[in-house]
Design an enzyme around this catalytic site. Structure first.
Site, PDB file in Angstrom:
ATOM      1  N   ASP A  18      66.486   9.278  21.719  1.00 31.00           N
ATOM      2  CA  ASP A  18      65.534  10.192  22.330  1.00 31.00           C
ATOM      3  C   ASP A  18      65.473  10.303  23.774  1.00 31.00           C
ATOM      4  OD1 ASP A  18      63.368  11.486  22.635  1.00 31.00           O
ATOM      5  OD2 ASP A  18      61.687  10.157  21.602  1.00 31.00           O
TER       6      ASP A  18
ATOM      7  N   LYS B 139      64.547  16.282  32.696  1.00 35.14           N
ATOM      8  CA  LYS B 139      64.810  16.995  31.417  1.00 35.14           C
ATOM      9  C   LYS B 139      64.499  18.560  31.616  1.00 35.14           C
ATOM     10  CE  LYS B 139      64.013  16.551  26.415  1.00 35.14           C
ATOM     11  NZ  LYS B 139      63.337  15.746  25.662  1.00 35.14           N
TER      12      LYS B 139
ATOM     13  N   GLU C 194      64.665  17.601  18.072  1.00 35.67           N
ATOM     14  CA  GLU C 194      63.556  16.666  18.191  1.00 35.67           C
ATOM     15  C   GLU C 194      62.508  16.701  16.781  1.00 35.67           C
ATOM     16  OE1 GLU C 194      61.615  17.006  21.767  1.00 35.67           O
ATOM     17  OE2 GLU C 194      63.331  16.133  22.870  1.00 35.67           O
TER      18      GLU C 194
ATOM     19  N   ASP D 109      54.066  18.187  18.008  1.00 36.21           N
ATOM     20  CA  ASP D 109      54.367  17.132  19.105  1.00 36.21           C
ATOM     21  C   ASP D 109      53.559  17.154  20.274  1.00 36.21           C
ATOM     22  OD1 ASP D 109      55.384  15.366  20.920  1.00 36.21           O
ATOM     23  OD2 ASP D 109      57.504  16.169  20.429  1.00 36.21           O
TER      24      ASP D 109
END
Ligand code: AMP
Length: 577
Positions: free
Chosen positions: A11, A74, A151, A174
């Site tokens: 992850d 990211k 994800e 999320d």
């Protein structure tokens, strides 16, 4: 296959990253060199050694001196953005590669053997360039990236939400430290597919922490803005304490926090007690902001909130009872529990990794994914009257959602040509010489005649890397088919039979799916009765759906069918949220 080198799940998060391995039926989250399971996604310069390091030490260096480190890179994946560390500029791919290399080293250490294969998760909204950048980072770190996994898909797998008979629609919510993502997914026959995504990139647990800090300051008779201007250092201390209190209030009904002395505002520290209802009231504006993306994701999927049958929550901030209550009140569905929300994604990645390695049977778990390379055949082109061989013609394009089945017509190039040898390749180059050959399919029995005799080639590709190539001679209807495996050379008869059965299902006519049949009939029935502009809208969607049906683009078909259903609901005056 299972004995080959281990494949780990990663992850690769915006704030933290983690690694897990599916070991003999159980998932092991692998600790880093410091014994922690979450490695901060931060790269910094260790001035003593001159080396770039990652993780908690890097985070500390970066916190003390932001010029010496980089975080949140990211967000720059797939872009040209540069991050400066001690005067040197680095791209997001390079920084991610440094992080991945450290994760790889720690995983090898934890497993006691070299690790060079992995599955990496990415947000569902990542585009091709961002996915490609992630693969590149993995490769630079010395990995073979077996698969890029969404994800929310990973989180759903970790919760076992892919299992069950029939079809269902699930929502993955999320809420991490600084981002909020909502994803609507479809599950059918064990397959999971992303329908729509929505979110806010500037909303997360940290906002809730600031809200707790603001409430504590209010009790101490000071506003957050005043405190930030007069004594920013004290505010940093306060936020650290507010974070602890916030977590405590996820368990307990009340808790205390000491507001530090604030220069020019308060001479003495003061202890403040806050209850869960106090903070929940304070959180109201933030909770309201969570509703927007939930609605947005449903709207783009063409769904009503009552269509959601299953909910998976990911990210540490979903531990807050007020967030769970909000979700429950919005969807009247209890979210799934039992998997640590911080580790759900890496658990899913580890399961997917085991699947890629053949450690668990595909029949136990099917998820949809995208093709990592284009698959196609060699063709000859007529360029200015000259026939030139060696061109690559893709049939399944890179990043197509798989499993999939696509076809394309080909023609003979010579008169009285009775056979064609189709050479099958994977890769992205225009020329087959630069791509990888997977196999060949020989087609014979084409009726004699002028050039231009048609042979239809259908590629059916599944998640196991099984590719069936089927040729149909249009004039006679004769079919020749062969199954190739992209992963192993020789296929046993059993495996081959099983693959054929599975692949046959993928070729079933999508028009026959009940949902598609119903919505087509409904839209056509509505057409004569609607106003001209509405008719035009309906026809546009119908045309797009027809095109997707011809292409057998399952992802598009489902999306458009749902969109069409919502449009019909609107025109019918049906309930919308
Ligand atoms: P992630 O990016 O998924 O690691 O999310 C971290 C966020 O989750 C941070 O904002 C944490 O404050 C929050 N968080 C973690 N544990 C809890 C908890 N028990 N209660 C409330 N928030 C939490």
């Amino acid at each position: 296959m299972g004995q080959a080198s281990p494949i780990i799940g990663i992850d690769l998060g915006t704030t933290n990253s983690s690694v897990a391995f599916f070991d003999g039926g159980a998932i092991r989250v692998l600790p880093n060199a410091l014994g922690e399971v979450l490695t901060p996604s931060v790269v910094a310069l260790d001035e003593r050694t001159g080396a770039l390091i990652v993780g908690r030490t890097a985070k500390d260096i970066y916190a003390a001196n932001p010029q010496l480190g980089a975080a949140l890179f990211k967000r720059g994946m797939g872009s040209e953005l540069k991050y400066t560390i001690a005067g040197a500029r680095h791209g997001a791919v390079e920084l991610s590669a440094i992080l991945l290399r450290a994760l790889r080293r720690d995983a090898s250490e934890a497993l006691g053997e070299p690790v060079d294969r992995c599955v990496i998760t990415v947000p569902a909204y990542f585009n091709d360039a961002q996915r490609f950048a992630t693969v590149k980072a993995g490769e630079l770190a010395g990995f073979t990236v077996e698969r890029i996994l969404n994800e929310p898909t990973a989180a759903a797998i970790a919760h076992g939400a892919h299992q069950g008979a029939g079809e269902s629609t699930l929502l993955v919510i999320d809420l991490g430290g600084g981002t909020f993502d909502v994803c609507v997914m479809d599950r059918f026959e064990g397959a999971l597919e992303v329908r729509s995504v929505a979110g806010e990139s500037m909303l997360g647990g940290e906002d809730f922490t600031r809200s707790v800090a603001a409430l504590a300051l209010m009790r101490a008779g000071v506003t957050f803005e005043q405190a930030e201007i007069r004594d920013p250092d004290a505010v940093v201390t306060l936020i650290r304490r507010a974070e602890l209190l916030k977590r405590r209030l996820s368990e307990d009904a009340s808790g205390t926090l000491v507001v530090p002395a604030l220069k020019g505002l308060r001479e003495e520290p003061v202890e403040v007690t806050l209850t869960r209802p106090d903070v929940d009231e304070m959180f109201q504006t933030l909770l309201d902001r969570l509703r927007g993306p939930c609605r947005g994701a449903l709207r783009s999927a063409g769904l009503n909130r009552t269509d959601i049958e299953d909910i998976v929550m990911v990210g540490g901030a979903t531990r807050m009872p007020c967030v769970r209550d909000l979700v429950l009140s919005l969807f009247e569905t209890e979210p799934r529990a039992g998997v640590d929300p911080d580790l759900a994604v890496v658990h899913g990645a580890a399961i997917q990794a085991a699947l890629s390695g053949g450690d668990i049977a595909v029949s136990d778990l099917v998820v949809t994914d995208v093709a990592s390379h284009s698959l196609g055949t060699e063709v000859t082109k007529d360029l200015g009257g000259q026939l030139i061989h060696g061109f690559f013609s893709p049939i399944i394009h890179r990043n197509t959602v798989i499993p999939t089945s696509r076809s394309s017509p080909f023609e003979t190039i010579y008169s009285n040509q009775e056979g064609i040898l189709f050479k099958i390749f994977e890769g992205e180059s225009r020329y087959v010489k630069d791509n990888r050959e997977i196999g060949q399919l020989k087609v014979e029995g084409i009726p004699k005649g002028p050039s231009g005799q048609e042979v239809e080639i259908r590629f059916t590709y599944d998640l196991n890397g099984m590719l069936e190539v089927e040729a149909t001679i249009t004039a006679t209807g004769k079919r020749i088919a062969k199954v190739f495996s992209r992963t192993s050379e020789a296929l046993s008869d059993d495996v081959l039979e099983d693959a054929k059965r599975r692949l046959a299902r993928l070729k079933e006519d999508p028009r026959e799916k009940p949902m598609v049949r119903d919505v087509l009939a409904r839209a056509e029935a509505l057409l004569p009765d609607v106003a001209p502009q509405e008719r035009q809208r309906l026809e546009e969607v119908l045309d797009a759906l027809e095109a997707a049906l011809i292409q057998r683009d399952m992802s598009q078909i489902d999306q458009l069918a749902r969109f069409l259903r919502a449009l019909c609901d609107d025109l019918d005056g049906g309930e919308r949220w």
